[in-house]
Design an enzyme around this catalytic site. Structure first.
Site, PDB file in Angstrom:
ATOM      1  N   TYR A  11       0.821  -1.209   0.133  1.00 13.55           N
ATOM      2  CA  TYR A  11       0.079  -0.097  -0.084  1.00 13.55           C
ATOM      3  C   TYR A  11       0.754   1.342   0.000  1.00 13.55           C
ATOM      4  CZ  TYR A  11      -3.167   3.423   2.288  1.00 13.55           C
ATOM      5  OH  TYR A  11      -3.791   4.661   2.604  1.00 13.55           O
ATOM      6  N   GLY A  36       2.472  -8.066  -0.879  1.00 16.46           N
ATOM      7  CA  GLY A  36       2.098  -7.202  -1.967  1.00 16.46           C
ATOM      8  C   GLY A  36       1.618  -7.556  -3.148  1.00 16.46           C
ATOM      9  N   TYR A 139       4.635  -6.329  17.146  1.00 15.68           N
ATOM     10  CA  TYR A 139       4.915  -5.397  15.914  1.00 15.68           C
ATOM     11  C   TYR A 139       5.832  -4.126  16.379  1.00 15.68           C
ATOM     12  CZ  TYR A 139       3.695  -2.007  12.377  1.00 15.68           C
ATOM     13  OH  TYR A 139       3.743  -0.781  11.456  1.00 15.68           O
ATOM     14  N   PHE A 204     -14.932  -1.269  18.172  1.00 18.65           N
ATOM     15  CA  PHE A 204     -14.271  -2.281  19.195  1.00 18.65           C
ATOM     16  C   PHE A 204     -14.227  -1.379  20.358  1.00 18.65           C
ATOM     17  CE2 PHE A 204     -11.681  -4.171  15.426  1.00 18.65           C
ATOM     18  CZ  PHE A 204     -12.715  -5.093  14.820  1.00 18.65           C
TER      19      PHE A 204
HETATM   20  N1  UDP Z   1     -11.681  -0.270  14.849  1.00 21.89           N
HETATM   21  C1  UDP Z   1     -12.935  -0.629  14.901  1.00 21.89           C
HETATM   22  N2  UDP Z   1     -13.438  -1.407  14.162  1.00 21.89           N
HETATM   23  C2  UDP Z   1     -12.734  -2.257  13.092  1.00 21.89           C
HETATM   24  C3  UDP Z   1     -11.494  -1.794  12.809  1.00 21.89           C
HETATM   25  C4  UDP Z   1     -10.590  -0.742  13.674  1.00 21.89           C
HETATM   26  O1  UDP Z   1     -13.556  -0.337  16.014  1.00 21.89           O
HETATM   27  O2  UDP Z   1     -13.277  -2.761  12.271  1.00 21.89           O
HETATM   28  C5  UDP Z   1     -10.842   0.588  15.747  1.00 21.89           C
HETATM   29  C6  UDP Z   1      -9.545   0.167  16.598  1.00 21.89           C
HETATM   30  O3  UDP Z   1     -10.165  -0.571  17.748  1.00 21.89           O
HETATM   31  C7  UDP Z   1      -8.826   1.457  16.788  1.00 21.89           C
HETATM   32  C8  UDP Z   1      -9.217   2.281  15.497  1.00 21.89           C
HETATM   33  O4  UDP Z   1     -10.427   1.909  15.133  1.00 21.89           O
HETATM   34  O5  UDP Z   1      -9.293   2.066  18.002  1.00 21.89           O
HETATM   35  C9  UDP Z   1      -8.343   2.267  14.291  1.00 21.89           C
HETATM   36  O6  UDP Z   1      -7.735   1.077  14.349  1.00 21.89           O
HETATM   37  P1  UDP Z   1      -6.899   0.794  12.882  1.00 21.89           P
HETATM   38  O7  UDP Z   1      -7.004  -0.989  13.054  1.00 21.89           O
HETATM   39  O8  UDP Z   1      -7.580   1.251  11.847  1.00 21.89           O
HETATM   40  O9  UDP Z   1      -5.416   1.314  13.289  1.00 21.89           O
HETATM   41  P2  UDP Z   1      -4.338   1.065  14.670  1.00 21.89           P
HETATM   42  O10 UDP Z   1      -4.917   2.531  15.435  1.00 21.89           O
HETATM   43  O11 UDP Z   1      -4.793   0.115  15.326  1.00 21.89           O
HETATM   44  O12 UDP Z   1      -3.021   1.287  13.877  1.00 21.89           O
END
Ligand code: UDP
Length: 318
Positions: A11, A36, A139, A204
């Site tokens: 990406y 990729g 990670y 979440f």
């Molecule tokens: N999130 C969510 N539902 C989803 C994917 C992500 O509620 O299907 C929430 C996740 O818990 C976080 C925010 O969205 O609080 C951003 O998550 P993402 O995975 O996009 O990026 P991160 O912050 O983990 O790098």
């Protein structure tokens, strides 16, 4: 410049490769295509397929490269918790192979994709580069270890390195966008509902100490992020390793992001509320003061533009 882009079929790597080509650079992409896509490599870049251990030395040796932009990595937080060994091997191990190959070939400049996950649960907001780094998952730990290796290679081997610590990258650049086999990120998951590929999106956790109870993140457009790489490339100074945060400096909650997606797509986007995702800090917002001041970088795209470009990209692939 003649540049090696590792992970240029992914990406962010594909977007930056496109920007580098437009700026007149010559680009070779090294990618094992594990996540990729060969057809994501922009026309005009040469694709070499393989891992860094297999191919970096061979590609770099005697070929007159000026610098490396290093994107190739495993980048799923959840997977890293399940398979830490895989992440240490692929992220740190492969990066060390790359650094050794650079040293042997006399290539002394590197721009590296680091992450906000190196900070872990922040003590304050916005996060500065000088704040403590206590990653809460493998990670983030592997990316932090690579930052440490870069500092040593700068000090002891004269490499000029810039680590860019990305916050939440979103959006697309023309035909280059997010095409993950396993999509964990919020915006593509929400847009998948608008596109009819999913019925609803799960939020979440709604019990965080934030105004609407959902997590707050700092979203940055991949095009703005890419521009920072071009500036970082110019700023690589032999013997120095610099670290910059990259975010817009504004926080948006999960609910606010979903609302912007509704406005952009015109779809009601039903939601359900699920449990918290383990390891998610309540608030992650960057201070990008350092890169603004030192390199003159400034974000030009807001959340609406990110969602709009990601939506156009998704529709173009439907
Ligand atoms: N999130 C969510 N539902 C989803 C994917 C992500 O509620 O299907 C929430 C996740 O818990 C976080 C925010 O969205 O609080 C951003 O998550 P993402 O995975 O996009 O990026 P991160 O912050 O983990 O790098």
């Amino acid at each position: 410049m003649k540049l090696l882009v590792t992970g240029g079929a992914g990406y962010i790597g594909s977007v930056v490769t496109a920007q580098l080509l437009e700026a007149g650079h010559q680009v070779v992409v090294l990618d094992d295509l594990s996540t990729g896509h060969a057809d994501a490599v922009p026309e005009g870049a040469e694709l070499v397929r393989g891992t860094l251990r297999e191919k970096a030395a061979q590609v770099l040796q005697g070929a007159g490269f000026d610098a490396v932009l290093h994107f190739a990595a495993k980048s799923l937080v959840g997977e890293s918790v399940e398979k830490p060994g895989l992440y240490w091997d692929r992220n740190l191990g492969e990066s060390l192979a790359l650094l050794d190959a650079m040293r042997e070939a006399g290539v002394d400049r590197i721009v590296f994709s680091s992450t906000a996950a190196t900070y872990g649960e922040p003590e304050r907001t916005p996060i500065l580069e000088t704040d403590p780094t206590r990653p809460t998952n493998p990670y983030g730990a592997t990316k932090l270890a690579i930052d440490a290796a870069l500092t040593e290679f700068a000090r002891l081997h004269g490499i000029g390195g810039v680590s860019l610590r990305y916050f939440n990258v979103a959006g697309a650049y023309g035909r280059f966008g997010e095409r993950h086999a396993v999509e964990t990120h919020l915006i593509p998951n929400v847009l998948a509902v608008a596109a009819g590929a999913r019925e609803s999106v799960s939020v979440f956790g709604e019990d965080y100490p934030t105004p609407d109870g959902t997590c707050i993140r700092d979203y940055i457009h991949v095009v703005d992020l890419g521009r920072a790489h071009l500036l970082a490339l110019e700023a690589c100074t032999p013997g120095r390793h610099r670290i910059y945060n990259l975010g817009n400096g504004d926080g948006f909650s999960v609910r606010e992001v979903i609302e912007v997606c509704r406005e952009v797509t015109g779809h009601p986007i039903p939601t359900t509320v699920g449990p918290r995702r383990p390891g998610d800090p309540a608030v992650l917002v960057a201070s990008s003061e350092r890169i603004r001041t030192e390199l003159g970088w400034k974000p030009e795209h807001d959340l609406r533009a990110m969602v709009g470009d990601a939506w156009t990209f998704l529709k173009s692939r439907a």
